[in-house]
Design an enzyme around this catalytic site. Structure first.
Site: not given
Length: 448
Positions: A77, A121, A166, A292, A294, A352
């Site tokens: 990606r 991005h 995002e 995404n 985290y 991600e």
């Protein structure tokens, strides 16, 4: 050792972004982006770092693709640089910019690696920011023109597309907190930017249908399971408000045609209304949602914060990464199952997920990042758990292929499974990369 097998055809890969790795910011007709301007503004980036050279991927892409192949990756990606393809954000495509991604895509396909292309991005052409940026609705139409051009250029070979990466961060960090480019701190601008980003996604999807009838297009946002800091009523309500804006701000409108109720209640007239034409443009279920992930978020009520009166707190006795983010793997499972339940079981990709640690090259030339390996193993296992519980997960992209320019943190945070020496540009696969290669070959994760 027991193995948890993933579905046949599951796409394992890594992810990057153009400004973070490409460099060559003034070569072959590339225009200025908001991150070029922001990173050259004193005090904005740690240590005064910039993406001028970054990982020099623009010149080293063939070696980087060869490294991906060596590490058995099935998919990659990456994002296109809007100002490399359209230096001023609109007008005719820049041939040299188009040719670069032509070569990269062909190199990936020759290596048996599936390209997942992100249109945006965060590197908005500075020329468009000068005309109003994302708070201006006109930027959505310029984005649609850009998208249409690259769909025509690459749609014969690229079958998986992501419109925005995002958008929450583009709007919130770019126009409200000021931590990201263009560095504004205006709540109204933030909410207008979010509105334009949604319209941009919808307009790009309209162009996609005409040009890439056999392709798939989605959107990638940052998601997090949200917990109240305490069990009191104010903190529980704060968690509900935060969950609405972090998880649903940019996804609910694609399904319902409007923002979450919690945001409508919290922002009132400041939150833009969708016109009927805009609603028809944006209200279409995406082919997939990019996740995404985290960390989880623990929040409390904070009446001093105008952004939905919430504040993040750090739990005691928790383990944190170099970014200060709590390590909490089970919340990936919670996030994936939440999306399954709220949005009618969509196709998902983890676009991600990764971790920054203070990695060092040992005297023998190795990088022993055992903490990252454990982090990835535990998150892969949660992804597998979600699949067994009915989540339609098609792939997992580790952030990131290599250490790179980590936005406002410059080169101080290392997310890569490949170590980058930013002086020599030498790439060194870390222990986690070699372990990940084994996971890919087995299509399974163990409990070791």
């Amino acid at each position: 050792m027991s193995l948890e097998m993933f579905p046949q055809g599951f796409l394992w890969g890594t992810a990057t972004a153009a400004y973070q790795i490409e460099g060559a910011v003034s070569e072959d007709g590339r225009g200025e982006s908001i991150w070029d301007r922001f990173s050259h503004t004193p005090g904005k980036i740690l240590n005064g770092d910039t993406g001028n050279v970054a990982c020099d991927h623009y010149h080293r892409y063939r070696d980087d693709v060869a490294l991906m192949k060596q590490l058995d990756q099935k998919a990659y990606r990456f994002s296109l640089s809007w100002p490399r393809i359209l230096p001023t954000g609109s007008g005719p495509l820049n041939p040299k910019g188009v040719e670069f991604y032509d070569r990269l895509i062909d190199e990936l396909l020759a290596a048996g690696i599936t390209p997942f292309v992100t249109l945006y991005h965060w590197d908005l052409p500075q020329a468009l920011e000068d005309k109003g940026g994302w708070p201006s609705l006109d930027t959505a139409y310029r984005f649609a023109d850009y998208a249409g051009g690259v769909f025509t250029a690459y749609g014969d070979r690229v079958k998986h597309w992501i419109t925005l990466n995002e958008p929450w961060r583009s709007a919130y960090l770019g126009y409200y907190s000021g931590h990201h480019a263009p560095g504004h701190t205006d709540l109204k601008e933030c909410l207008l930017a979010g509105h334009t980003l949604l319209l941009a996604h919808g307009l790009a999807c309209d162009r996609f249908k005409d040009r890439c009838p056999d392709g798939k297009i989605g959107i990638a946002d940052n998601f997090s399971a949200v917990y109240p800091a305490t069990d009191n009523v104010e903190d529980r309500k704060a968690a509900e408000r935060y969950a609405a804006q972090i998880n649903r701000w940019f996804i609910d409108p694609l399904y319902t045609g409007d923002y979450p109720k919690e945001m409508r209640d919290g922002f009132g007239d400041m939150l833009p209304e969708f016109t009927e034409e805009q609603r028809k443009t944006i209200q279409h279920e995406p082919d997939f949602i990019g996740v995404n992930y985290y960390s989880r978020a623990v929040v409390r009520h904070d009446s001093t914060n105008p952004f939905l009166q919430t504040a993040i707190v750090k739990p005691e006795q928790a383990q944190f990464t170099e970014m200060g983010w709590e390590i909490y793997p089970h919340c990936l499972y919670e996030t994936l199952t939440f999306l399954r339940d709220r949005y009618n079981s969509p196709t998902l990709y983890v676009t991600e997920s990764g971790v920054a640690f203070d990695d060092r090259v040992e005297p023998d030339g190795t990088v022993n990042d055992e903490l990252r390996r454990v982090y990835l193993r535990d998150h892969f296992r949660e992804a597998h758990h979600a699949i067994t519980d009915g989540v339609r997960l098609g792939g997992y992209f580790v952030w990131s292929l290599m250490d790179n320019f980590e936005w406002a943190f410059g080169f101080s945070k290392r997310f890569g499974i490949v170590h980058t020496d930013f002086t020599t540009q030498q790439r060194t696969p870390k222990a986690s990369a070699l372990w990940y290669s084994q996971v890919i070959r087995q299509n399974a994760v163990g409990d070791e």
